[in-house]
Motif scaffolding. Structure first.
Motif, PDB file in Angstrom:
ATOM      1  N   THR A  88      37.618  -2.145  28.492  1.00 47.34           N
ATOM      2  CA  THR A  88      37.142  -2.244  27.105  1.00 47.34           C
ATOM      3  C   THR A  88      36.367  -3.531  26.828  1.00 47.34           C
ATOM      4  O   THR A  88      35.539  -3.554  25.927  1.00 47.34           O
ATOM      5  CB  THR A  88      38.312  -2.146  26.109  1.00 47.34           C
ATOM      6  OG1 THR A  88      39.262  -3.160  26.397  1.00 47.34           O
ATOM      7  CG2 THR A  88      38.972  -0.785  26.186  1.00 47.34           C
ATOM      8  N   ASP A  89      36.640  -4.589  27.582  1.00 51.65           N
ATOM      9  CA  ASP A  89      35.943  -5.867  27.391  1.00 51.65           C
ATOM     10  C   ASP A  89      35.498  -6.377  28.758  1.00 51.65           C
ATOM     11  O   ASP A  89      36.289  -6.931  29.516  1.00 51.65           O
ATOM     12  CB  ASP A  89      36.867  -6.882  26.712  1.00 51.65           C
ATOM     13  CG  ASP A  89      36.162  -8.172  26.350  1.00 51.65           C
ATOM     14  OD1 ASP A  89      35.029  -8.417  26.818  1.00 51.65           O
ATOM     15  OD2 ASP A  89      36.763  -8.971  25.594  1.00 51.65           O
ATOM     16  N   LYS A  90      34.247  -6.181  29.067  1.00 48.87           N
ATOM     17  CA  LYS A  90      33.707  -6.503  30.391  1.00 48.87           C
ATOM     18  C   LYS A  90      33.751  -7.996  30.716  1.00 48.87           C
ATOM     19  O   LYS A  90      33.554  -8.397  31.850  1.00 48.87           O
ATOM     20  CB  LYS A  90      32.256  -5.999  30.517  1.00 48.87           C
ATOM     21  CG  LYS A  90      32.093  -4.518  30.251  1.00 48.87           C
ATOM     22  CD  LYS A  90      32.765  -3.695  31.309  1.00 48.87           C
ATOM     23  CE  LYS A  90      32.512  -2.214  31.043  1.00 48.87           C
ATOM     24  NZ  LYS A  90      33.439  -1.361  31.686  1.00 48.87           N
ATOM     25  N   ARG A  91      34.025  -8.830  29.718  1.00 47.29           N
ATOM     26  CA  ARG A  91      34.107 -10.276  29.954  1.00 47.29           C
ATOM     27  C   ARG A  91      35.460 -10.691  30.532  1.00 47.29           C
ATOM     28  O   ARG A  91      35.617 -11.804  31.018  1.00 47.29           O
ATOM     29  CB  ARG A  91      33.883 -11.050  28.650  1.00 47.29           C
ATOM     30  CG  ARG A  91      32.520 -10.813  28.017  1.00 47.29           C
ATOM     31  CD  ARG A  91      32.463 -11.388  26.637  1.00 47.29           C
ATOM     32  NE  ARG A  91      33.413 -10.660  25.779  1.00 47.29           N
ATOM     33  CZ  ARG A  91      33.712 -10.989  24.530  1.00 47.29           C
ATOM     34  NH1 ARG A  91      33.144 -12.037  23.973  1.00 47.29           N
ATOM     35  NH2 ARG A  91      34.564 -10.277  23.830  1.00 47.29           N
ATOM     36  N   VAL A  92      36.424  -9.797  30.482  1.00 48.04           N
ATOM     37  CA  VAL A  92      37.796 -10.116  30.886  1.00 48.04           C
ATOM     38  C   VAL A  92      38.124  -9.472  32.227  1.00 48.04           C
ATOM     39  O   VAL A  92      37.839  -8.296  32.446  1.00 48.04           O
ATOM     40  CB  VAL A  92      38.809  -9.620  29.816  1.00 48.04           C
ATOM     41  CG1 VAL A  92      40.239  -9.862  30.263  1.00 48.04           C
ATOM     42  CG2 VAL A  92      38.536 -10.277  28.483  1.00 48.04           C
ATOM     43  N   SER A  93      38.732 -10.265  33.122  1.00 50.73           N
ATOM     44  CA  SER A  93      39.251  -9.746  34.391  1.00 50.73           C
ATOM     45  C   SER A  93      40.753  -9.579  34.274  1.00 50.73           C
ATOM     46  O   SER A  93      41.441 -10.449  33.740  1.00 50.73           O
ATOM     47  CB  SER A  93      38.974 -10.731  35.533  1.00 50.73           C
ATOM     48  OG  SER A  93      37.612 -10.860  35.765  1.00 50.73           O
ATOM     49  N   ARG A  94      41.242  -8.482  34.772  1.00 51.16           N
ATOM     50  CA  ARG A  94      42.679  -8.219  34.823  1.00 51.16           C
ATOM     51  C   ARG A  94      43.152  -8.456  36.259  1.00 51.16           C
ATOM     52  O   ARG A  94      42.455  -8.105  37.213  1.00 51.16           O
ATOM     53  CB  ARG A  94      42.996  -6.781  34.400  1.00 51.16           C
ATOM     54  CG  ARG A  94      42.543  -6.467  32.994  1.00 51.16           C
ATOM     55  CD  ARG A  94      43.462  -7.090  31.982  1.00 51.16           C
ATOM     56  NE  ARG A  94      42.946  -6.958  30.621  1.00 51.16           N
ATOM     57  CZ  ARG A  94      43.475  -7.576  29.606  1.00 51.16           C
ATOM     58  NH1 ARG A  94      44.527  -8.365  29.761  1.00 51.16           N
ATOM     59  NH2 ARG A  94      42.965  -7.422  28.398  1.00 51.16           N
ATOM     60  N   VAL A  95      44.316  -9.066  36.400  1.00 50.76           N
ATOM     61  CA  VAL A  95      44.808  -9.458  37.721  1.00 50.76           C
ATOM     62  C   VAL A  95      45.977  -8.555  38.117  1.00 50.76           C
ATOM     63  O   VAL A  95      46.889  -8.322  37.320  1.00 50.76           O
ATOM     64  CB  VAL A  95      45.246 -10.937  37.724  1.00 50.76           C
ATOM     65  CG1 VAL A  95      45.719 -11.359  39.100  1.00 50.76           C
ATOM     66  CG2 VAL A  95      44.103 -11.834  37.240  1.00 50.76           C
ATOM     67  N   PHE A  96      45.924  -8.068  39.352  1.00 53.14           N
ATOM     68  CA  PHE A  96      46.941  -7.166  39.882  1.00 53.14           C
ATOM     69  C   PHE A  96      47.395  -7.651  41.255  1.00 53.14           C
ATOM     70  O   PHE A  96      46.595  -8.209  42.018  1.00 53.14           O
ATOM     71  CB  PHE A  96      46.384  -5.739  40.012  1.00 53.14           C
ATOM     72  CG  PHE A  96      45.967  -5.142  38.705  1.00 53.14           C
ATOM     73  CD1 PHE A  96      46.878  -4.426  37.939  1.00 53.14           C
ATOM     74  CD2 PHE A  96      44.668  -5.312  38.224  1.00 53.14           C
ATOM     75  CE1 PHE A  96      46.494  -3.879  36.718  1.00 53.14           C
ATOM     76  CE2 PHE A  96      44.280  -4.773  37.006  1.00 53.14           C
ATOM     77  CZ  PHE A  96      45.193  -4.056  36.249  1.00 53.14           C
ATOM     78  N   ILE A  97      48.653  -7.407  41.565  1.00 56.81           N
ATOM     79  CA  ILE A  97      49.180  -7.722  42.886  1.00 56.81           C
ATOM     80  C   ILE A  97      48.809  -6.588  43.835  1.00 56.81           C
ATOM     81  O   ILE A  97      48.788  -5.425  43.434  1.00 56.81           O
ATOM     82  CB  ILE A  97      50.709  -7.962  42.827  1.00 56.81           C
ATOM     83  CG1 ILE A  97      51.222  -8.594  44.116  1.00 56.81           C
ATOM     84  CG2 ILE A  97      51.450  -6.682  42.480  1.00 56.81           C
ATOM     85  CD1 ILE A  97      52.635  -9.147  44.009  1.00 56.81           C
ATOM     86  N   THR A  98      48.500  -6.929  45.073  1.00 60.95           N
ATOM     87  CA  THR A  98      48.186  -5.927  46.082  1.00 60.95           C
ATOM     88  C   THR A  98      49.461  -5.559  46.838  1.00 60.95           C
ATOM     89  O   THR A  98      50.507  -6.211  46.676  1.00 60.95           O
ATOM     90  CB  THR A  98      47.158  -6.470  47.099  1.00 60.95           C
ATOM     91  OG1 THR A  98      47.748  -7.576  47.784  1.00 60.95           O
ATOM     92  CG2 THR A  98      45.857  -6.890  46.424  1.00 60.95           C
ATOM     93  N   ALA A  99      49.375  -4.557  47.683  1.00 68.07           N
ATOM     94  CA  ALA A  99      50.527  -4.172  48.517  1.00 68.07           C
ATOM     95  C   ALA A  99      50.927  -5.341  49.417  1.00 68.07           C
ATOM     96  O   ALA A  99      52.115  -5.630  49.586  1.00 68.07           O
ATOM     97  CB  ALA A  99      50.186  -2.940  49.346  1.00 68.07           C
TER      98      ALA A  99
END
Length: 113
Positions: A88-99
């Motif tokens: 929804t907001d291309k200026r923001v990065s969301r952080v996720f843990i990988t396997a």
């Protein structure tokens, strides 16, 4: 340590000694995984709350946003985290843990119990 040594120390001294031993062990386990000190805390946070923004992470860990940015960049190179652009907001990065990040976090947790 002998019982008499414990008896001669205050609760504060014993707690500080325990904390020092714990952090030494945690540092050793993290460094064996080629992580910098504190990065396992960031991994834990993203594992529990996936999709946080860098700003959210900085606030929750009470560290400066540039410090978060450097840590995330290093951890992406290590394969522990990944960033995705917010839909929804291309200026923001969301952080996720990988396997790999989850596996590493689990290993550090088991070794520091």
């Amino acid at each position: 340590m002998e019982q008499s040594e414990y008896d001669s120390k205050s609760t504060k001294e014993l707690f500080m000694e325990l904390a020092r031993i714990y952090f030494i062990k945690k540092y050793k386990m993290s460094s064996e995984q080629r992580m910098y000190p504190g990065q396992e805390v960031l991994l834990e946070l993203v594992s529990v709350e996936p999709g946080l923004s860098q700003k959210d992470i900085a606030q929750k860990l009470n560290i400066q946003p540039p410090t978060v940015a450097v840590s995330i960049k290093r951890m992406e190179k290590g394969g522990w985290l990944k960033r995705e652009i917010d839909t929804t907001d291309k200026r923001v990065s969301r952080v996720f843990i990988t396997a790999r990040g989850q596996k590493t976090l689990n290993e550090v947790k088991v070794k520091t119990r």
